[in-house]
Design an enzyme around this catalytic site. Sequence first.
Site, PDB file in Angstrom:
ATOM      1  N   ASP A  57      -9.544  24.090 -70.872  1.00 34.28           N
ATOM      2  CA  ASP A  57      -8.834  23.779 -71.892  1.00 34.28           C
ATOM      3  C   ASP A  57      -8.831  24.885 -73.005  1.00 34.28           C
ATOM      4  O   ASP A  57      -8.166  24.737 -73.921  1.00 34.28           O
ATOM      5  CB  ASP A  57      -9.497  22.764 -72.543  1.00 34.28           C
ATOM      6  N   CYS A  58      -9.568  25.913 -72.644  1.00 35.50           N
ATOM      7  CA  CYS A  58      -9.906  27.072 -73.699  1.00 35.50           C
ATOM      8  C   CYS A  58      -9.137  27.988 -73.379  1.00 35.50           C
ATOM      9  O   CYS A  58      -9.393  29.333 -74.146  1.00 35.50           O
ATOM     10  CB  CYS A  58     -11.370  27.234 -73.822  1.00 35.50           C
TER      11      CYS A  58
END
Length: 814
Positions: free
Chosen positions: A487-488
């Site tokens: 997600d990063c």
Amino acid sequence: MQYGYFDDRNREYVITRPDTPLPWINYLGCQDYFGLISNTAGGYSFYRDARMRRITRYRYNNLPPDQGGRYVYVRDNESGAYWSPSGQPTVRNLEEYTCRHGLGYSIIGSTYAGITAHTRYFVPLDENLEIWQMTLVNHRLQRASLSLYSCVEFCLWDAQDDATNFQRNFSIGEVEVEDGVIYHKTEYRERRNHFAWFACSEAVDGFDTQREAFFGPGRGWDRPLMVEQGQSANSIAHGWEPIGSHRVSLRLEPGETRQVLFVLGYHENPADRKFDPPDSQTLDKRTVRPVIARYRNAGAADRAFDCLRKYWNGLLDICQVETPEPHVDRMVNVWNAYQCMATFNLSRSASYYESGIGRGLGFRDSNQDLLGFVHMAPERARARILDLAATQLPSGGAYHQFQPLTKKGNNEVGSGFNDDPHWLILGVAAYLKETGGWGILDEPVPYDSEAGSEEPLYGHLQRSFHYTLERLGPHGLPLIGRADWNDCLNLNCFSETPGQSFQTTTNKDGKVAESVFIAGLFVLAAKEFAEIARRRGCTSEAHQCLEAAARMTESVRKHGWDGAWFVRAYDDFGRKVGSRECDEGQIFIEPQGFCVMAGIGLEDGRARHALDSVRQYLATPHGIMLQQPAYSRYYLHLGEISSYPPGYKENAGIFCHNNPWVMIAEALTGDGDAALDYYLRINPSARETISDVHRNEPYVYAQMIAGRDAPTHGEAKNSWLTGTAAWNYHAVTQWILGIRPDYDGLRIAPVIPGHWEGFWAHRNFRGVSYDIRVHREGPGNRVSLTVDGQPLADNLVPPPANGRAALAVDVRVG
Ligand code: BGC
Ligand code: NOJ
């Protein structure tokens, strides 16, 4: 250093001191009513949705930490001394403090001033209530005159609003008290038809419902004025902060044992029967009174507790193993399976790291969670799959999250995480392999929860598959969108403004940045989907899928290989991420694990090569780091990843979620020693003796362990709600022990360490009980099987043709 021990026989972890490095928690409830409970009785409860139906209040990240919970104060009426047997909120020199966290219950208590008090907390099956069953023993030589004070603080339902909207909240609180039962009915006068109630098994001598009256001005949980004075104000809350507190007086003879029960519940009335009399504002209690009456009684509580134990034991008994490694047995037989059920029930919504107001159910997360619990709750897995698919968008993409109460996609986060759709394929494949329930593919399921848009679930899988093919980048690799599993890694978001969301502030057109991880995921999902299509008779579709998988594999070989490992991605400028060419972040774990799991590189030696690089650059004694070298500074064009200091979270932390991908990859290349070695590095039970370093619970996985670059290397964070639970369970049971449900039967293909002489396993699969005995005969992984004495041609045990309910499988490995 340890703070307790495993009681394997009772399937409990026993904490022997209240001052654990962090609160060590457990979950109560497994259907609609849930609670979190720490080892000192901190925590809160909610009905279905931790944000929209919060029953009791809890303040995260508070000081002192972990205050607010299910507290009972004991007061000695002769000396005036009072204490909390659970170790908080009063802190005393307790004797024999123990907290037994078990399956769906916790028993917390201690001895103080000659009085032993232990409380068993649990939520009965099929009920929307929790029981606090307190047992007191007087060890003194004299009679003890005691008062018990219960106390919960009610949350005003919407946990987000409750923590922010004080101009309104301080004026809306309402309660009723009748027969010693406290009813919390804030907002019931308007659109709610639910309320909470709090009852006691004994006649009460007093009560309080207004927080200030109970605690007194300027005081906290550790010094309630009413307890100090031995009184109750019998306060009725009008606005401000409603609480529930009973006062019960007890006389205990020397040696006498007594039980006192407190019961906290949630109840809904029919919309047209809210008040009694109908034109009043008084709660209609006619449907709730029988529930309250039932559970004010210790016999009923004991019976409910037995049912709960049977329920959990029944689930866990579906898969039991005995291996030479106690940390495998303990996690597989009890704790990892239990954690898988918790992650299924709660996704990532409510833990001591997830506040219950931020995230609903993640699409990606919930699909992966299926891998860990589908064998225990196939019907619920089926329902979950259909719920998830109903939030899929017509494009094949998916809302990243949805709220369990509404089951609607979450607009704030939206979609565009380009890995999401493929997890649905993997989740459905796992369901089909476990259950053989092919009918699910014909279930009509809407898109975007829109009535009228229904299509058979199979159509959803088709759209998932095509989603990627319609979104390929310059190298023929999948476009990453807002992020993929990581997600990063936000390669399309370049926000220079502090505080802007990395994931939702997408300001690039997204036509360049590609993900090699999604490529691996796509190949794996395409193979699964092709198999599903073939079995449905869609042979040409199956064929096309495999061709697409082959083309993608080729793109990975050409543009996704860096010489000694798989590249991670291409950024918005078309530059490599996760390559020797990079200054930092040269090698990432995700594509190594997933490309090998997809079979890429197994034939040409690249798989082995990539795994050797993982060992060389990423492995530490505390687990495998996400990438190396850690980003030492912030790189705007990479998104959130380098926002973390080195060694934490996605910036080179040990993400326990993707370690099992490497374990599976090692098993696929035949290295059972390496697979188990990696497994044990992050196994919480194996880390129990370093609890002072690890700091999180030794009975469940944490999302992250600080990596080598962090000053706190080896320290875990974010326990309980993580995909780590399902993936580790899947890796160890299906790929190391090799007991693997497949479309046509149970496949048995262990890849175990060389020094293991074998193991035993029991597995229930599609209604048949398999007794599996594995013996090592030589150093390799070749398997030969006999079933009830009959040799089999390969490693697949087909369902018994003769309708037998139990099979004995003998497995020779060598
Ligand atoms: C975390 C990720 C998480 C994401 C959810 C990030 O801050 O680092 O682990 O998946 O938030 O939106
Ligand atoms: C936690 C999220 O819940 C999960 O979806 C994500 O894959 C990992 N973090 C990695 O970023």
